[in-house]
Enzyme design. Structure first.
Site, PDB file in Angstrom:
ATOM      1  N   GLN A   1     -19.659-115.509 -34.367  1.00 49.81           N
ATOM      2  CA  GLN A   1     -20.412-115.262 -35.593  1.00 49.81           C
ATOM      3  C   GLN A   1     -19.558-114.487 -36.595  1.00 49.81           C
ATOM      4  O   GLN A   1     -18.865-113.541 -36.227  1.00 49.81           O
ATOM      5  CB  GLN A   1     -21.686-114.481 -35.289  1.00 49.81           C
ATOM      6  CG  GLN A   1     -22.736-115.260 -34.512  1.00 49.81           C
ATOM      7  CD  GLN A   1     -23.465-116.300 -35.352  1.00 49.81           C
ATOM      8  OE1 GLN A   1     -23.130-116.530 -36.516  1.00 49.81           O
ATOM      9  NE2 GLN A   1     -24.446-116.952 -34.750  1.00 49.81           N
ATOM     10  N   GLU A  38     -20.788-125.577 -23.656  1.00 53.78           N
ATOM     11  CA  GLU A  38     -20.044-125.556 -24.914  1.00 53.78           C
ATOM     12  C   GLU A  38     -19.053-126.717 -24.943  1.00 53.78           C
ATOM     13  O   GLU A  38     -18.435-127.052 -23.933  1.00 53.78           O
ATOM     14  CB  GLU A  38     -19.300-124.224 -25.056  1.00 53.78           C
ATOM     15  CG  GLU A  38     -18.298-124.146 -26.180  1.00 53.78           C
ATOM     16  CD  GLU A  38     -18.906-124.367 -27.547  1.00 53.78           C
ATOM     17  OE1 GLU A  38     -18.282-125.081 -28.360  1.00 53.78           O
ATOM     18  OE2 GLU A  38     -20.011-123.834 -27.813  1.00 53.78           O
ATOM     19  N   CYS A  50     -28.833-122.001 -37.967  1.00 52.19           N
ATOM     20  CA  CYS A  50     -28.133-121.567 -39.174  1.00 52.19           C
ATOM     21  C   CYS A  50     -28.557-122.403 -40.379  1.00 52.19           C
ATOM     22  O   CYS A  50     -28.260-122.054 -41.518  1.00 52.19           O
ATOM     23  CB  CYS A  50     -26.625-121.636 -38.982  1.00 52.19           C
ATOM     24  SG  CYS A  50     -26.002-123.273 -38.622  1.00 52.19           S
ATOM     25  N   ASP A  53     -28.191-122.398 -29.806  1.00 49.52           N
ATOM     26  CA  ASP A  53     -27.592-121.968 -31.073  1.00 49.52           C
ATOM     27  C   ASP A  53     -26.634-123.072 -31.524  1.00 49.52           C
ATOM     28  O   ASP A  53     -25.417-122.913 -31.479  1.00 49.52           O
ATOM     29  CB  ASP A  53     -26.852-120.638 -30.872  1.00 49.52           C
ATOM     30  CG  ASP A  53     -26.327-120.062 -32.174  1.00 49.52           C
ATOM     31  OD1 ASP A  53     -26.643-120.611 -33.243  1.00 49.52           O
ATOM     32  OD2 ASP A  53     -25.569-119.071 -32.126  1.00 49.52           O
TER      33      ASP A  53
END
Length: 616
Positions: free
Chosen positions: A417, A467, A544, A516
């Site tokens: 971030q 990921e 986001c 996320d």
């Protein structure tokens, strides 16, 4: 039961069909038609992208348009259809209520095969038509051509040009601030009010969408709307960023011609390429870039101006210096990544350049820049910047950041971030909402360097992170070791490929998913896997861009069907956290909980909904 998105297809295989398609292909190859219908070989000044005339790879030159597609199909339906027919597209873009699609391929052979296989095929009662599509026109060249043609300039274009000239009277620093930090002249409390209102609008829209797609939730929705100003769930007060200026720990700069006429300038682009502007302005007066980052920008700029290599031109594809990325940490570590297009330079030339850079930062004017890791990234035409190999020129291989009392290793391409203090606020809220205990298993989807999962690991039985970026997974594994954790596991791969298998294998009385994802949201396969896993009762979604994630939200809540199986979720809590002061962007958190039809309350809601007409 068959998938309702699929239906029987009837390929047209007559010799007439093959002949028609081949004629189209042959005619296009003979004419070498450009986007404006001109012959490229006879019109060297045509304002097409250079890749149409030069030997540069791009899927744009192997593009077809598929017309007469069935109504109501989605992107995944089209991908599945093409795969079923042995077509291997590089990129698919679907448009419109009367759908048509642009499909690009990696080579001429794949493109021609697709035209022969798909043209004339019947799908859901529609006979598909395929034709060659024209590559996009280069907006920069197009703009220059239009500006040069004064006699044909329309009034609207002339007004736009005059307006641009009027705006240029503003100082460059003001022009740049308006581009990169559009809210810079708005008091911070007003920025927060504006962002909070945007989230209100999104939750009101989500309320309408849930009502359209799940009749059984209407009684519950009516109650929520009455209590929450038309929203589908309560919205808590927005949480501000602890710092509002110089907060970005990662900044990406372009290297190009300066707006002030100075060549080899490192900074932010003043406008968009599509708008005809490549001018760059240095970040000296920007309020969101840290002072140590600005210092590195100046040092890199001074260095590249001493070299004979030119800046890369997105218009001509010539030149070398392309981009600079700077990452900083609270402990004053600085990683600089210089993107360089080698073009036709030899390995000896590249080695000499890297040696020159190393000496500049060790013994020359760059020795006091604060850079602790310097990378050169060879950036050609074929690869995404996130996939490019990084060559360490000097310094440490990694930098390390402190977050919530934990230590994290960061590699060049790893996600972290950009606002560390605000990320602490965000992750603390995520941990609070997840309602964890020592029996909990956390599934951390799109985990980056493992920050969320690692920050929660000591409170749960197990954390499994997923990921795509291999570098980030390597960092995440090291980060677990750095913080003395042995109940954390990280897996590398696409979430849509890995997550369903992981989810089915988890046996735990309390499974919580925390997602996320990138700006576009989660792949539909992940959403479908979440819906099928009835033992997953709670989901924390960090977005986001909540507008882009709206389809994910709706699919989590829509009524069960042959495609979407398992009891739906519903949003029960939401909040915004400001990770991006001075800009319109905002991070949103939504807590979804599984509907439990075994409870008396939910049974009554279903019964009431059966007698209630649909509403938006």
């Amino acid at each position: 039961m068959t998938d309702p998105t699929e239906s029987a297809t009837l390929p047209v295989t007559s010799s007439l069909h093959d002949k028609e398609v081949q004629e189209v292909i042959d005619q296009a190859e003979e004419s070498k038609e450009d986007p404006l219908g001109k012959d490229v070989t006879e019109d060297p000044d045509s304002y097409v992208y250079p890749y149409v005339k030069e030997d540069l790879f791009t899927s744009e030159i192997f593009k077809v348009e598929i017309q007469n597609l069935p109504k109501f199909i989605g992107f995944n339906d089209l991908k599945k259809f093409l795969t079923k027919h042995g077509v291997n597209p590089h990129k698919v873009k679907l448009f419109g209520k009367q759908p048509f699609a642009f499909v690009t391929f990696k080579n001429q052979e794949e493109r021609d095969k697709a035209m022969k296989v798909v043209h004339g095929v019947q799908w859901k009662g529609r006979v598909l038509s395929v034709k060659l599509a024209k590559p996009k026109a280069d907006p920069m060249r197009k703009r220059k051509q239009e500006e040069a043609d004064d006699s044909g300039e329309s009034v609207s274009k002339r007004q736009a040009r005059n307006q641009d000239q009027g705006q240029s009277a503003e100082p460059l620093s003001t022009q740049l601030a308006n581009v990169v930090t559009p809210l810079w002249n708005l008091p911070y409390d007003k920025q927060l009010d504006r962002k909070e209102q945007e989230v209100v609008s999104i939750l009101q829209q989500l309320s309408r969408e849930i009502g359209k797609n799940n009749k059984a939730m209407l009684p519950w929705l009516f109650v929520q709307r009455e209590k929450n100003n038309g929203m589908c769930c309560p919205l808590e007060k927005i949480r501000p960023s602890p710092v509002q200026t110089e907060y970005r720990n990662k900044c990406e700069f372009l290297i190009g011609m300066g707006a002030d006429g100075q060549d080899k300038t490192v900074g932010f682009r003043l406008g968009k390429y599509i708008g005809g502007s490549c001018a760059v302005v240095g970040p000296g007066d920007t309020i969101h870039v840290p002072a140590e980052t600005k210092k590195v920008v100046q040092v890199i700029q001074d260095y590249i101006r001493t070299t004979p290599h030119s800046v890369y031109s997105p218009e001509t594809y010539e030149g070398h210096w392309r981009q600079l990325t700077v990452r900083t940490t609270r402990s004053s570590q600085v990683m600089a990544m210089v993107f360089f297009n080698p073009q036709k330079l030899s390995e000896e030339d590249i080695d000499a350049l890297k040696k020159s850079m190393k000496m500049y930062f060790i013994e020359g004017e760059g020795k006091d820049s604060g850079v602790t890791s310097l990378y050169v990234v060879r950036n050609g035409q074929r690869t995404s910047p996130d996939d490019l190999p990084c060559e360490l020129v000097f310094g440490d291989e990694w930098i390390y950041e402190q977050l919530l009392g934990l230590k994290f290793r960061i590699s060049p391409h790893s996600f972290f971030q950009v606002n560390t203090p605000a990320a602490e606020v965000l992750y603390s809220a995520v941990g609070e909402w997840a309602q964890l205990n020592q029996d909990s298993t956390v599934l951390d989807v799109c985990c980056g360097t493992g920050t969320i999962g690692i920050s929660l690991a000591k409170r749960v039985k197990k954390v499994i992170g997923i990921e795509l970026c291999q570098e980030a997974v390597a960092d995440a594994k090291v980060n677990a070791e750095l913080n003395g954790l042995n109940n954390v596991e990280f897996l590398c791969g696409k979430a849509e490929d890995v997550f369903p298998t992981v989810l089915n294998a988890v046996i735990s009385p309390n499974v919580i998913a925390i997602v996320d994802p990138p700006r576009a949201g989660l792949h539909s396969k992940v959403i479908l896997a979440i819906r099928r896993a009835e033992h997953l009762k709670r989901l924390v979604y960090v977005a986001c861009n909540a507008k882009a994630a709206m389809n994910n939200f709706v699919d989590l809540c829509r009524a069960p069907s042959n495609r979407v199986r398992g009891a739906p979720f519903r949003p029960v809590r939401s909040m915004a956290v400001d990770l991006f002061p001075q800009t319109p962007h905002i991070e949103s958190i939504l807590l979804f909980e599984r509907v439990d039809y075994s409870t008396t309350c939910d049974k009554q809601q279903v019964q009431a909904a059966e007698a209630t007409p649909p509403t938006s």
